[in-house]
Structure formats: structure tokens, C-alpha cells
Design an enzyme around this catalytic site. Structure first.
Site, PDB file in Angstrom:
ATOM      1  N   CYS A 181      27.748  51.547 -50.187  1.00  0.00           N
ATOM      2  CA  CYS A 181      27.983  52.908 -50.435  1.00  0.00           C
ATOM      3  C   CYS A 181      27.911  53.606 -48.996  1.00  0.00           C
ATOM      4  O   CYS A 181      28.977  53.667 -48.470  1.00  0.00           O
ATOM      5  CB  CYS A 181      26.587  53.509 -51.420  1.00  0.00           C
ATOM      6  SG  CYS A 181      26.933  55.054 -51.761  1.00  0.00           S
TER       7      CYS A 181
ATOM      8  N   HIS B 133      26.743  50.173 -56.273  1.00  0.00           N
ATOM      9  CA  HIS B 133      25.385  49.589 -56.017  1.00  0.00           C
ATOM     10  C   HIS B 133      25.131  48.291 -56.881  1.00  0.00           C
ATOM     11  O   HIS B 133      24.692  48.425 -57.852  1.00  0.00           O
ATOM     12  CB  HIS B 133      24.448  50.659 -56.099  1.00  0.00           C
ATOM     13  CG  HIS B 133      24.242  51.568 -55.147  1.00  0.00           C
ATOM     14  ND1 HIS B 133      23.748  51.603 -53.956  1.00  0.00           N
ATOM     15  CD2 HIS B 133      24.899  52.843 -55.305  1.00  0.00           C
ATOM     16  CE1 HIS B 133      23.733  52.781 -53.420  1.00  0.00           C
ATOM     17  NE2 HIS B 133      24.337  53.794 -54.047  1.00  0.00           N
TER      18      HIS B 133
ATOM     19  N   GLU C 268      23.058  46.213 -56.423  1.00  0.00           N
ATOM     20  CA  GLU C 268      21.679  45.910 -56.408  1.00  0.00           C
ATOM     21  C   GLU C 268      20.747  46.314 -57.506  1.00  0.00           C
ATOM     22  O   GLU C 268      19.840  46.058 -58.114  1.00  0.00           O
ATOM     23  CB  GLU C 268      20.876  46.490 -55.040  1.00  0.00           C
ATOM     24  CG  GLU C 268      20.658  47.835 -55.029  1.00  0.00           C
ATOM     25  CD  GLU C 268      21.936  48.441 -54.596  1.00  0.00           C
ATOM     26  OE1 GLU C 268      21.660  49.458 -53.476  1.00  0.00           O
ATOM     27  OE2 GLU C 268      22.954  47.906 -54.039  1.00  0.00           O
TER      28      GLU C 268
END
Length: 510
Positions: free
Chosen positions: A80, A168, A170
Site C-alpha cells: 500500500c 493488504h 496481511e
């Protein structure tokens, strides 16, 4: 052990990057975005990840890394904001999005040879959270994935080992996101080692032996998972040179003291129990403000602990169960957060007592501490114990604290925990307890009118306590809990169930 370094640019998801990597048995550490290049090189990382962040790369005061990071001879992954940093530094273009991307987006893979996206389905759902977007990547990058509104969702520069994603990976909302992070570490960085509870235990014991030598250590043992794991590690590392202190404040649950005594016996360590109930209840008499209660308990605990610890004149070290989130927060790019509640620990002791700190858990998350506890042979009654606040039952009695109310709450709380254990819901819940409310309600028992206190049952699901949802306990379990409390606990004639999540509420009532 080799590691992946994560530079934190202020993303709310930075810790999740570390958690996902560690779930894949890949050791990693989080450092502030402005860590010096020389310090990073000294750590010899296998690779570097640039986290997301709330800033615009063109904004005044936007966080920027040491410029030499962009030329480091290590693989770099930008996520990002991290992707946007790589783009701008290499001559690409970042602008405000016409349509901001927040939430789910369908990502389409454009390059079948992508190392970062190796093994991913051609289409997958990913989590976006950005107002700026990349609109031109540096010339050496090739686009590997897009969305309907983001033409540069992922890009790679294999020659210079630079990789970037606008989404993202994660967060759990991104399908197969852990695989992307695993690809970066294992495939691109060539990370081969496996970070397991066994390797953590071996490394921790070796490090403590080296640090402590033949010295003596004082450890505050509370019976919770953190202090228990610390004590178990130290017992293996230094044996009889460990002194454990247990302060019985009178604010503890049924069974807490006995469990701690049993642990000390199992570990064969010295345990000194300090009976301080009278002292704590005297200081708390008439105090109703929750913050004042916390401060009184915290200060008094340190005073009692310090007085007792000074009796061990040959001790040179103090062991603490500091966890990695505490370390990360202390060096966070985001600066100090608003203080919602005071935290209770013995952090002020080392300086006062001239003791050196031993913190074997300072690079571990809570779930890793539990896994380490199992590796050390600690039982489920310790490893899987629900979190318990430092101030104890004092913050679960709304209003002034006194012994009769503590006894009442202890009895109700024991029933809650026992019924959850019997039904198996203790393993399905992150935390469960009873709260004694400062109100009286009218009831009928037999043929008599009653006017007694109400209790609230609180049960939540969470990963780390930062957010939590109320547990949907079956009605029959709630009925058993309520029925037993009303029948067995004198002074309570009404039981309610808290169905509030965090946020907007907190887990504890005070």
C-alpha cells in the site's frame, strides 16, 4: 536466526504482517520507518517489507525511510503506502484516486510468471484501504495484477528484487494473503529456517544463560500465562537462582493462589507469598472512581513488591513478561495514543531497585507465548487461562471495594468459569467473567421479597484484546450460569448478559 524486517509507516495492520509471517514459521521484527540504513544492514535481514500507512507520500511530514533503503541489496516488498514509496522513488507517479478503494476488491492476475503471486488463483478477493493510488510504475516494473479501479494492484522488478502490492495481504479479508507473504520470504528472499516453539525455547534459554550467568533473578509470579512462561524458562536456565514473588492482594479469583503454588512446586522454584489483602482493602476503602482504584493498586503493588524484593540481596536481575506489542507501541511511528485506562505492571521497579531487566518474551505475541508454554510442558490450566486484569476483581466491582462484595463476586465468577469449562465454551471464548453491579433489584425467592444486587456476565471472543465481539453462548449454558448464581450466591438476585462489542465498549467494565 535470519529475519525479515518490517518498517512501520503507521499502518493499523503492521502487526498483522508480522503475525502472518510468524504463522508461516518465518521470524520477523518490526522497526520504526526512520531506522538508520546502517542499523538495518547490521541486522543482515533476508528481506525488507515497507508497511502501509495513513499518510500521502506527497503530504507535509509524510514518513520517509532512510533514502539508502531504496538501494539496499536485499529484496524489498512495498505494501500500500510502501508500494507508493517505491513508485515515487523510482520515478513513478502517485495521485489521489478518483474513487477511493476501501473494502473488498477483486484482483486479477496478469502475469503467470509472477514470483510474488506464485500459486495464487487467477482471481481472488483482496482488502483495499487507500485514498492515493499508483498511476505509473518505474520503468523496470511490470504489472502483475489489477482491479477494476486500480491498474497497478501488484507489480514486480525482478532484476532489482523490488515487489509491490496496493492491497493488504496481511489481513484475513484478503484470500490467500499469507501465501503472498510466504512467497516473498521463502521464494524471493530464500528464507529457509523454521521458527518454531522448540527453537524459541532453545534460543531463549541460551540467551538468558548468557545474560544472567551465575546471577540471581527476581520474578513476579501472578499465575497468568505470561509470568508463568517466564518463570518456566528461567527455571530451565538458572534453576535455584530464581526467586519468585506472589503478592496476594485479596483481589484475586478463586483458585488463583493455589494454581500459582502448584506451578512453583512443579517448576521447583523458590516462591515467596506476600499476604497483603488487609493493606490493599484499607487503601481502597470508600474509593469509587475506577481510575483512582487502578492507580492505588498499581502504586501499592510496586511498593509491596519492592519491599519484598529488597530482601533478596543477592539478586541482580528482574524478570518481566513484556510482550512484543508493548515493545512495538513504545517505538511506534504513531506516537502516544489516548490513555483509555492505566495499565498495571511493575515497570517502574528496575530503575528504583538498580536491577537489570530480563525480558524473554519481548519479541513474542500472546499466541506465541501460549505455544511456548505448551512446549515447556505447562498444562492447559495455565497456558489457556483467560486474561485477568492487573487490578483484579477491584475493577469488576463497580463502586467501592470491600471484602463481602469480593467474596460475593468471587463465588459468582467461579460459577461462570466452571460452567464454561463443563460445556467446553471456555476454549471457544477469549475471556469470561462476572461483574458485580452497584444496583439492587427486587426479586422473589420462595414466598419472600428480596432486594439484592445484580450481577453481569461478560464473555467475549478476541485475538489480542484490541477488538472483541460478545460470545453467542447457548441459552442452556446461560440458564445454568444464571440459575446457579441465584441459587448458590447470597446477595445476588438478578443476572444479566453483556452483549456489547469492543469498540464501542471496552472488555472490562472499569
Amino acid at each position: 536466526m535470519k529475519q525479515i524486517l518490517i518498517l512501520d509507516f503507521g499502518s493499523q495492520y503492521t502487526q498483522l504482517i508480522a503475525r502472518r509471517l510468524r504463522e508461516e514459521q518465518i521470524y520477523c521484527e518490526i522497526l520504526p520507518f526512520n531506522t538508520k540504513y546502517e542499523d538495518i544492514i547490521a541486522l543482515d535481514p533476508a528481506g525488507v517489507i515497507l508497511s502501509g500507512g495513513p499518510s500521502s507520500v506527497y503530504g507535509a511530514g509524510a514518513p520517509k525511510p532512510d533514502p539508502k533503503i531504496f538501494s539496499i541489496d536485499k529484496p524489498v516488498l512495498g505494501i500500500c503506502y510502501g508500494m507508493q514509496l517505491l513508485a515515487v522513488n523510482g520515478g513513478g507517479k502517485v495521485t489521489a484516486c478518483k474513487k477511493r478503494e476501501y473494502g473488498f476488491a477483486e484482483v486479477k492476475i496478469k502475469a503467470s510468471t509472477s514470483k510474488l503471486l506464485k500459486g495464487m488463483p487467477k482471481k481472488f478477493t483482496a482488502w483495499m484501504s487507500h485514498g492515493d493510488g499508483v498511476h505509473a510504475m518505474p520503468k523496470n516494473f511490470k504489472v502483475t495484477a489489477t482491479t477494476s479501479t486500480s491498474p497497478f494492484s501488484a507489480a514486480e522488478d525482478d532484476k532489482n528484487k523490488r515487489y509491490a502490492v496496493q492491497f493488504h495481504p496481511e489481513v484475513v479479508h484478503t484470500a490467500h494473503g499469507s501465501k503472498i507473504l510466504k512467497n516473498f520470504a521463502r521464494v524471493i528472499c530464500g528464507y529457509k529456517e523454521k521458527w518454531t516453539p522448540a527453537s524459541i525455547m532453545t534460543a531463549s534459554i541460551a540467551a538468558m544463560k548468557k545474560q544472567i550467568g551465575k546471577g540471581h533473578v527476581i520474578c513476579g509470579l501472578s499465575g497468568g500465562v505470561d509470568s508463568s512462561v517466564v518463570a518456566a524458562l528461567l527455571a530451565k536456565a538458572i534453576g535455584k537462582n530464581l526467586y519468585c514473588i506472589y503478592v496476594d492482594t485479596g483481589l484475586l479469583r478463586t483458585g488463583d493462589r493455589e494454581r500459582t503454588e502448584g506451578l512453583a512446586k512443579k517448576l521447583k522454584v523458590n516462591l515467596k507469598i506476600v499476604d497483603a489483602e488487609k493493606l490493599f482493602l484499607t487503601k481502597l476503602a470508600g474509593v469509587t472512581d475506577p481510575e483512582k482504584k487502578r492507580k492505588i493498586i498499581g502504586a501499592l503493588f510496586i511498593e509491596v513488591f519492592e519491599k519484598e524484593a529488597k530482601k533478596f540481596k543477592d539478586a541482580q536481575f528482574l524478570a518481566q513478561g513484556t510482550l512484543y506489542p508493548d515493545v512495538i507501541e513504545s517505538m511506534s511511528v504513531k506516537g502516544p495514543s489516548d490513555v483509555i485506562k492505566s495499565h498495571h505492571n511493575v515497570g517502574g521497579l528496575p530503575e528504583k531497585m538498580n536491577l537489570k531487566l530480563v525480558e524473554p518474551l519481548r519479541f513474542l505475541f500472546k499466541d506465541e507465548v501460549r505455544a511456548l508454554g505448551r512446549e515447556l510442558g505447562l498444562g492447559s490450566e495455565i497456558v489457556d487461562i483467560h486474561p485477568f486484569p492487573g487490578p483484579g476483581l477491584a475493577v469488576r466491582i463497580l463502586g467501592a471495594v470491600n471484602k463481602p462484595d469480593l467474596d460475593t463476586l468471587r463465588a459468582a465468577d467461579f460459577i461462570v468459569r466452571e460452567e464454561l469449562y463443563k460445556s467446553g465454551w471456555d476454549k471457544k471464548s477469549w475471556q469470561a467473567f462476572a461483574v458485580l453491579l452497584p444496583i439492587k433489584t427486587v426479586g422473589v425467592m420462595g414466598d419472600e421479597r428480596t432486594y439484592e444486587k445484580a450481577a453481569c456476565v461478560r464473555c467475549v471472543n478476541s485475538v489480542d484484546g484490541m477488538t472483541a465481539d460478545w460470545t453467542k453462548l447457548p441459552y442452556d449454558v446461560l440458564q445454568k450460569i444464571s440459575g446457579r448464581i441465584i441459587s448458590e450466591v447470597r446477595g445476588i438476585n438478578k443476572v444479566v448478559y453483556d452483549i456489547t462489542s469492543k469498540p464501542p465498549s471496552t472488555i472490562e467494565w472499569e
